[in-house]
Design a protein around this motif. Structure first.
Motif, PDB file in Angstrom:
ATOM      1  N   SER A   6       0.844  -1.194   0.000  1.00 38.42           N
ATOM      2  CA  SER A   6       0.000   0.000   0.000  1.00 38.42           C
ATOM      3  C   SER A   6       0.878   1.242   0.000  1.00 38.42           C
ATOM      4  N   PRO A   7       0.889   2.002  -1.097  1.00 37.57           N
ATOM      5  CA  PRO A   7       1.734   3.205  -1.153  1.00 37.57           C
ATOM      6  C   PRO A   7       1.447   4.169  -0.015  1.00 37.57           C
ATOM      7  N   SER A   8       0.169   4.342   0.324  1.00 40.67           N
ATOM      8  CA  SER A   8      -0.183   5.293   1.375  1.00 40.67           C
ATOM      9  C   SER A   8       0.356   4.847   2.726  1.00 40.67           C
ATOM     10  N   GLN A   9       0.295   3.545   3.015  1.00 34.13           N
ATOM     11  CA  GLN A   9       0.796   3.056   4.294  1.00 34.13           C
ATOM     12  C   GLN A   9       2.330   3.109   4.355  1.00 34.13           C
ATOM     13  N   VAL A  10       2.963   2.813   3.243  1.00 34.34           N
ATOM     14  CA  VAL A  10       4.431   2.887   3.196  1.00 34.34           C
ATOM     15  C   VAL A  10       4.889   4.330   3.398  1.00 34.34           C
ATOM     16  N   LYS A  11       4.235   5.260   2.703  1.00 32.81           N
ATOM     17  CA  LYS A  11       4.586   6.674   2.855  1.00 32.81           C
ATOM     18  C   LYS A  11       4.334   7.145   4.282  1.00 32.81           C
ATOM     19  N   ALA A  12       3.203   6.715   4.854  1.00 29.61           N
ATOM     20  CA  ALA A  12       2.862   7.125   6.220  1.00 29.61           C
ATOM     21  C   ALA A  12       3.909   6.641   7.217  1.00 29.61           C
ATOM     22  N   TRP A  13       4.390   5.400   7.023  1.00 26.21           N
ATOM     23  CA  TRP A  13       5.416   4.878   7.932  1.00 26.21           C
ATOM     24  C   TRP A  13       6.692   5.710   7.820  1.00 26.21           C
ATOM     25  N   CYS A  14       7.079   6.042   6.596  1.00 27.26           N
ATOM     26  CA  CYS A  14       8.291   6.834   6.385  1.00 27.26           C
ATOM     27  C   CYS A  14       8.176   8.204   7.048  1.00 27.26           C
ATOM     28  N   ILE A  15       7.007   8.841   6.911  1.00 33.07           N
ATOM     29  CA  ILE A  15       6.803  10.161   7.523  1.00 33.07           C
ATOM     30  C   ILE A  15       6.822  10.047   9.038  1.00 33.07           C
ATOM     31  N   GLU A  16       6.106   9.051   9.562  1.00 41.27           N
ATOM     32  CA  GLU A  16       6.008   8.871  11.010  1.00 41.27           C
ATOM     33  C   GLU A  16       7.370   8.604  11.642  1.00 41.27           C
ATOM     34  N   ASN A  17       8.234   7.899  10.918  1.00 38.26           N
ATOM     35  CA  ASN A  17       9.539   7.527  11.461  1.00 38.26           C
ATOM     36  C   ASN A  17      10.673   8.413  10.948  1.00 38.26           C
ATOM     37  N   ASP A  81      20.906  -0.817   5.604  1.00 35.07           N
ATOM     38  CA  ASP A  81      20.368   0.328   6.338  1.00 35.07           C
ATOM     39  C   ASP A  81      20.038  -0.084   7.772  1.00 35.07           C
ATOM     40  N   PRO A  82      20.681   0.507   8.771  1.00 37.00           N
ATOM     41  CA  PRO A  82      20.470   0.079  10.153  1.00 37.00           C
ATOM     42  C   PRO A  82      19.050   0.280  10.654  1.00 37.00           C
ATOM     43  N   VAL A  83      18.370   1.307  10.164  1.00 36.19           N
ATOM     44  CA  VAL A  83      16.989   1.557  10.589  1.00 36.19           C
ATOM     45  C   VAL A  83      16.073   0.445  10.093  1.00 36.19           C
TER      46      VAL A  83
END
Length: 265
Positions: A6-17, A81-83
């Motif tokens: 889900s592009p929206s969920q992937v983007k949301a995770w990136c923004i949140e973190n 990527d460590p994250v």
């Protein structure tokens, strides 16, 4: 759990973190479920899933990892990527069959795998792949790479796309392009498309000695460094030929190597 396609969920995770995909590491996340299933289908073809240990390089958020775990295989994922490495196992529910190594795949070249299935990072993908094919230990390698890389890997003699990567890969593997994957199947969207390529190990050159393999790699490397020149011009008195590097098949390269070794015996 997050829907990794889900592009929206992937983007949301990136923004949140506060996570920003890194172009240098080739972080373009695959978000197309059909492509995911077809890659895993190709990668696990002929594999006894209950006993298989799969190597995955660059799992990212784990979209291929998740699909492979659903098939019952054990996955060893190497993430630079460590994250992303730190979040991967917990985000997928701490599956027993998943092991995560945080680090550079080139520092963890191992021989205890038979199968690799990966969405390789764009920048280092070819180098990683060639490191593994030169060891000729894996039974099959199924990877998602830039289309131009896939075409070079599969190119036959006489093709304009024939190059060192294809010659080296085909020494021990039959190479087949499985399907193309549009740039729209990734987030962030890359500038060019990708392709799934499968390498299946053959036994046609299993009898080559270490000396023959070393000469094969050194000859072909030098020849393709001067690909516009005829082989006779590149190698002077060593080789008498008006052909150019891309015109020779792997069988012809192997024959040439054996002739040179026998001549100097």
């Amino acid at each position: 759990m997050m829907n990794l396609t889900s592009p929206s969920q992937v983007k949301a995770w990136c923004i949140e973190n506060d996570f920003h995909p890194n172009k240098v590491l080739g972080q373009n996340f695959l978000i197309d479920q059909n492509a995911v299933k077809q890659i895993v289908d190709a990668g696990l073809e002929g594999v006894e899933c209950s006993n298989a240990k799969i190597l995955e390089i660059g799992p990212g958020l784990g979209v291929l990892t998740e699909e492979m775990l659903k098939r019952g295989v054990q996955v060893v994922a190497i993430e630079k990527d460590p994250v992303l490495a730190a979040r991967l196992k917990e985000s997928l529910g701490n599956p027993e069959k998943l092991s995560v190594i945080a680090g550079d795949a080139l520092d963890y070249i191992q021989d205890d795998f038979e199968v690799m299935v990966s969405n390789l990072p764009y920048q280092a993908g070819t180098r990683i792949l060639l490191e593994y094919v030169q060891r000729h230990k894996l039974e099959s390698i199924t990877v998602l790479v830039q289309t131009e890389v896939a075409e070079r890997l599969a190119a036959k003699e006489g093709s304009k796309t024939r190059g060192l990567a294809g010659v080296w890969a085909q020494l021990d593997y039959d190479v087949k392009i499985v399907r193309k994957v549009s740039a729209s199947c990734f987030w962030p969207r890359p500038e060019i498309g990708s392709s799934v390529v499968r390498l299946t190990r053959h036994d046609r050159n299993v009898g080559l000695s270490d000396e023959e393999r070393k000469l094969f790699h050194s000859l072909t490397k030098r020849a393709f460094e001067h690909r516009r020149k005829q082989l006779g011009s590149v190698f002077k008195d060593l080789i008498q030929s008006t052909q150019r590097a891309e015109e020779l098949s792997n069988e012809e390269w192997v024959s040439l190597v054996k002739e040179l070794i026998n001549a100097n015996a």
